[in-house]
Design a protein around this motif. Sequence first.
Motif, PDB file in Angstrom:
ATOM      1  N   LEU A 339      -1.301  10.540   4.618  1.00  0.00           N
ATOM      2  CA  LEU A 339      -2.573  11.064   5.288  1.00  0.00           C
ATOM      3  C   LEU A 339      -3.783  10.846   4.499  1.00  0.00           C
ATOM      4  N   SER A 343      -7.635   9.283   5.276  1.00  0.00           N
ATOM      5  CA  SER A 343      -8.606  10.182   5.355  1.00  0.00           C
ATOM      6  C   SER A 343      -9.952   9.665   5.072  1.00  0.00           C
ATOM      7  N   TYR A 387      -7.108  10.772  12.777  1.00  0.00           N
ATOM      8  CA  TYR A 387      -6.148  10.282  11.739  1.00  0.00           C
ATOM      9  C   TYR A 387      -5.352   9.202  12.423  1.00  0.00           C
TER      10      TYR A 387
END
Length: 403
Positions: A339, A343, A387
């Motif tokens: 992630l 980001s 995302y």
Amino acid sequence: MTNESDSLFGSRRMAAQAPTASAPVPDLARNGDLTPNGQSSVSDSADQGSTTETASVRTMSGSSPGTRPRRAHRHDVDVMRVLAGLTVMVGHSGGVLIGCSEEGSDAWWLGHLAEAVNPWAVPMFFMIAGWAVLAGAPPRTEAKMWDRIIRHLVPLAAWSVIFVLGFNLFDTDEVNVRHDLARSFLEAGRPAFHLWYLYAYIPFILVFGTLVLFWKNQRPWKLAALALLLAGSTVWAPFLLGLIGSEQDAWKWGFATYQVAYFVIGAFIIHHAEELRPPIWSLCLLFAASALGVLWWESQKSYPIENANPLIVGLAVSVILLVSRLRLGERTKKVFTRLASASFGAFLCHVFFLELFFERLYDVDTGPILLVAQYLGFLIAMAAASYALSLTWGKLHLRRILG
């Protein structure tokens, strides 16, 4: 050169590392080198997270003298990056509610509650940048520093164009294509208002990266010349714009004193977070008191709160020290590493979904329960879409262009 000289803040030697051990270090482009926003400069493939998955410093037999031990991957920094990106979305969506509702209404207060926990997020970007440049992964060569600058400059240019053309196409904002494209060379503005921090961020990493290289007895004269040119740009840029009769009169390439403080102090706190261990209850109290202070300031005194406000320092420091106390399992580490790699891209594109969900679909006149349900639903949808899109172009090896 010893490992201690790599960082301006000293070493953070891991307990598992023997004091005299050394290990060969591959080129950092293959070893999890971090750009100033913490973005890994390894290949943007789907298994990027596993490339930098290093829980402890390893030693190898037969290593040559003078080589440096491999740095441990900072999973707490991954968590900080993900939380900062999500918190920006929380605050921006709260700002939409404040802007489209009447003062004192339920939607107005919900927006201010969201904004109260948000202001630390963008300063955190500067703090993580400071840690990366000064301590976590200081540049080794002038070429590496140019690479870091380009990794932020290209996405800034790409998304400036995407937002102007995209918002003009979908008619979600009043966009003068030629005027706004020209303005993007000078400053950030609607529709890509959130890109403002890159106009300070890029000069930051240029100046401090150059200083780090001089500290290492290198001579990055091209970087230094560009830094000097940029330093005088507040004088020569408006002069040249007036000379050619341009309607553009803004110039926002540069940084402020408070940003320098976040950059340097944040670098120190992140680097030594494991050693700074106040009681958890005191950190929670600091965060709650700072958030309540922000709520009062923005609702009663001045909105939005200035990034230089000391209340934001309380929020940011408490987040850093709380996150550094987390102990993550291996699967969780891999999730946050992946992630974190997405980001920056999620931050760049989330405003599209902010405009589509919150500004177009949100009903500010409904009851309190539905207000909260709408807010959480749209926030989750915006974060998931942002995302997912960023992870997708990461798999397509487009991070160099899209962030």
